[in-house]
Design an enzyme around this catalytic site. Sequence first.
Site, PDB file in Angstrom:
ATOM      1  CB  THR A   1      36.480  37.571  35.562  1.00  0.00           C
ATOM      2  OG1 THR A   1      35.503  36.603  35.157  1.00  0.00           O
ATOM      3  CG2 THR A   1      37.414  37.860  34.399  1.00  0.00           C
TER       4      THR A   1
ATOM      5  N   GLY B   1      42.795  38.874  24.995  1.00  0.00           N
ATOM      6  CA  GLY B   1      41.676  39.746  25.349  1.00  0.00           C
ATOM      7  C   GLY B   1      42.096  41.198  25.457  1.00  0.00           C
ATOM      8  CG  ASP B   2      41.426  42.971  28.169  1.00  0.00           C
ATOM      9  OD1 ASP B   2      40.220  43.121  28.363  1.00  0.00           O
ATOM     10  OD2 ASP B   2      42.126  42.178  28.822  1.00  0.00           O
ATOM     11  CD  GLU B   3      42.525  40.741  21.924  1.00  0.00           C
ATOM     12  OE1 GLU B   3      41.357  41.040  22.248  1.00  0.00           O
ATOM     13  OE2 GLU B   3      43.000  39.597  22.075  1.00  0.00           O
TER      14      GLU B   3
ATOM     15  CG  HIS C   1      33.769  44.075  24.410  1.00  0.00           C
ATOM     16  ND1 HIS C   1      32.931  43.353  23.618  1.00  0.00           N
ATOM     17  CD2 HIS C   1      34.788  43.250  24.727  1.00  0.00           C
ATOM     18  CE1 HIS C   1      33.429  42.137  23.459  1.00  0.00           C
ATOM     19  NE2 HIS C   1      34.549  42.051  24.126  1.00  0.00           N
TER      20      HIS C   1
ATOM     21  NE  ARG D   1      41.760  40.014  37.280  1.00  0.00           N
ATOM     22  CZ  ARG D   1      41.682  38.763  36.848  1.00  0.00           C
ATOM     23  NH1 ARG D   1      42.388  37.812  37.431  1.00  0.00           N
ATOM     24  NH2 ARG D   1      40.915  38.435  35.821  1.00  0.00           N
ATOM     25  N   PRO D   2      45.435  45.149  37.312  1.00  0.00           N
ATOM     26  CG  PRO D   2      47.379  45.430  38.581  1.00  0.00           C
ATOM     27  CD  PRO D   2      45.940  45.068  38.684  1.00  0.00           C
TER      28      PRO D   2
HETATM   29  P1  IMP Z   1      37.010  33.387  33.415  1.00  0.00           P
HETATM   30  O1  IMP Z   1      36.590  33.603  32.006  1.00  0.00           O
HETATM   31  O2  IMP Z   1      36.454  34.397  34.375  1.00  0.00           O
HETATM   32  O3  IMP Z   1      36.811  31.982  33.854  1.00  0.00           O
HETATM   33  O4  IMP Z   1      38.601  33.619  33.471  1.00  0.00           O
HETATM   34  C1  IMP Z   1      39.506  32.753  32.839  1.00  0.00           C
HETATM   35  C2  IMP Z   1      40.735  33.503  32.340  1.00  0.00           C
HETATM   36  O5  IMP Z   1      40.372  34.281  31.214  1.00  0.00           O
HETATM   37  C3  IMP Z   1      41.314  34.484  33.341  1.00  0.00           C
HETATM   38  O6  IMP Z   1      42.720  34.536  33.174  1.00  0.00           O
HETATM   39  C4  IMP Z   1      40.706  35.802  32.957  1.00  0.00           C
HETATM   40  O7  IMP Z   1      41.491  36.895  33.369  1.00  0.00           O
HETATM   41  C5  IMP Z   1      40.694  35.646  31.451  1.00  0.00           C
HETATM   42  N1  IMP Z   1      39.672  36.431  30.776  1.00  0.00           N
HETATM   43  C6  IMP Z   1      38.366  36.129  30.632  1.00  0.00           C
HETATM   44  N2  IMP Z   1      37.753  37.070  29.913  1.00  0.00           N
HETATM   45  C7  IMP Z   1      38.667  37.987  29.580  1.00  0.00           C
HETATM   46  C8  IMP Z   1      38.637  39.199  28.805  1.00  0.00           C
HETATM   47  O8  IMP Z   1      37.615  39.602  28.241  1.00  0.00           O
HETATM   48  N3  IMP Z   1      39.822  39.862  28.705  1.00  0.00           N
HETATM   49  C9  IMP Z   1      40.966  39.425  29.275  1.00  0.00           C
HETATM   50  N4  IMP Z   1      41.043  38.302  29.983  1.00  0.00           N
HETATM   51  C10 IMP Z   1      39.902  37.580  30.138  1.00  0.00           C
END
Ligand code: IMP
Length: 469
Positions: free
Chosen positions: A163, A37-39, A66, A348-349
């Site tokens: 999250t 994520g976050d690319e 995004h 979060r960092p």
């Molecule tokens: P959830 O999607 O909130 O259930 O989180 C599950 C995992 O996916 C956690 O480690 C989040 O930090 C990660 N995560 C979910 N969406 C993103 C994103 O868009 N970017 C980075 N990490 C994400």
Amino acid sequence: MSSNATSTSQTTPSPSTPTRAHSSAARCTAVVGLQWGDEGKGKVVDLIAPAFDAIVRYNGGANAGHSVVVKGERYALHLIPSGIMHPGKLAIIANGVVIDPEVLLKEMDGLAVRGVDCSGLIVSSRAHAVFPYHKAEDELRETLLSRARSGVSGPSSQAIGTTKRGIGPCYADKAHRATAVRMADLARISVLRGKVEMACALKNALVHGLSLSSGEAPGESKARTFTPDEIMAWAEPLARRLAPITRDTTYLLHDMLAQGKSLLFEGANAALLDVDHGTHPFVTSSSTTALGIPSGTGIPGSRIGETIGVCKAYSTRVGNGPLVTELLDQIGHGIRERGREYGTTTGRPRRVGWLDLVAVRYSAMLNGVSSLALMLLDVLSGIDELRVCVAYEIDGERTDRFPADADELARAVPVYRTLKGFGEDITKAKSRADLPSGARTYVELIELTVGVPCGIISVGPDREQTIQA
Ligand code: IMP
């Protein structure tokens, strides 16, 4: 319906309706993240959106963040497709997304205040709605998991590091069915009331049970009790505002293809967070790869002509789970600060590491990637020696395959190729030829190892700071 929206009929086909022919002019392209994520998917979507008629989100929810920078102004989007920045396009949130109605409306209002036209936004009537009890459940589960132990010698926290946006519990309800609320249900108050009553009974039992398991004494549960009246009072005004933009997006998208229109699918989260193919259980709850487009939109995979894999020039991860190339030193700290690697959604960092090409090659394979968009290359400027992971050593065995098991991945030792870094500021480079040789070699190593060419190289956050091959 907005003046921007493409007009489509919402007729139900009769049994004699012939199979719909798709215009050959219609084009479907996917933009997906290849890491955790976050690319920089938002920037890529924003760049290529002018060539499409609609930008479509197919997975995830308000867990995604995004960022798009336009004329120096940063816009953080969570639910609305990044294509919203282009007036005249449809921005469609399709059935595979889980929608927090409150977050969506806040996001729409926030954009409107800044003069962004949201009249092209359409939401699928089949998409599921995130309710306050989903967020409470998400939070409680994480608390409970953070206290759990995996076996006698296992790590003391089993938390996923979500999250806390209620994503997992909402997708779980979709699979459980009876208490799930779809966007269409929001507008049908009597149906909604019945579901909410059932959901409150179930969720209250669950959250109070979870809080007891997390150490609270019986009768002293601090967990919130949800009442149907309170939930309805929350939902009804939101439902009224969202009803006019809620539609059957499956027919809408197929009608658009039949009319020769082009669709851009915007992936959220990323391949290695995919519920099936990622580093399970440290993943999100949706199909994040291009494989999720058919089920998340109703458009068959055979329609997708081009898939752009977005890859950051280094690795980042938020939340728990293995990150083989993690950097816990000053180099990692420097990358985090220069790359502004703090979560768009949670602040979060982000954990930072060297580029992991074992992981990227696996993701490119899964997504059927046809070209790469290499992002944040400028952040690596000033590092003397760059390292790129090209293989793993797991239990003494060398492999270039990404393991299915997170425990096995956690034991992987990275095998690095070391390259000479580049000290020059590359943020004004307009072509590959403008890049210093260290940066060019870095790009070429990625293309060679992944076996896919880079069509886009990003050298800064702004639209203009992009090299397009
Ligand atoms: P959830 O999607 O909130 O259930 O989180 C599950 C995992 O996916 C956690 O480690 C989040 O930090 C990660 N995560 C979910 N969406 C993103 C994103 O868009 N970017 C980075 N990490 C994400």
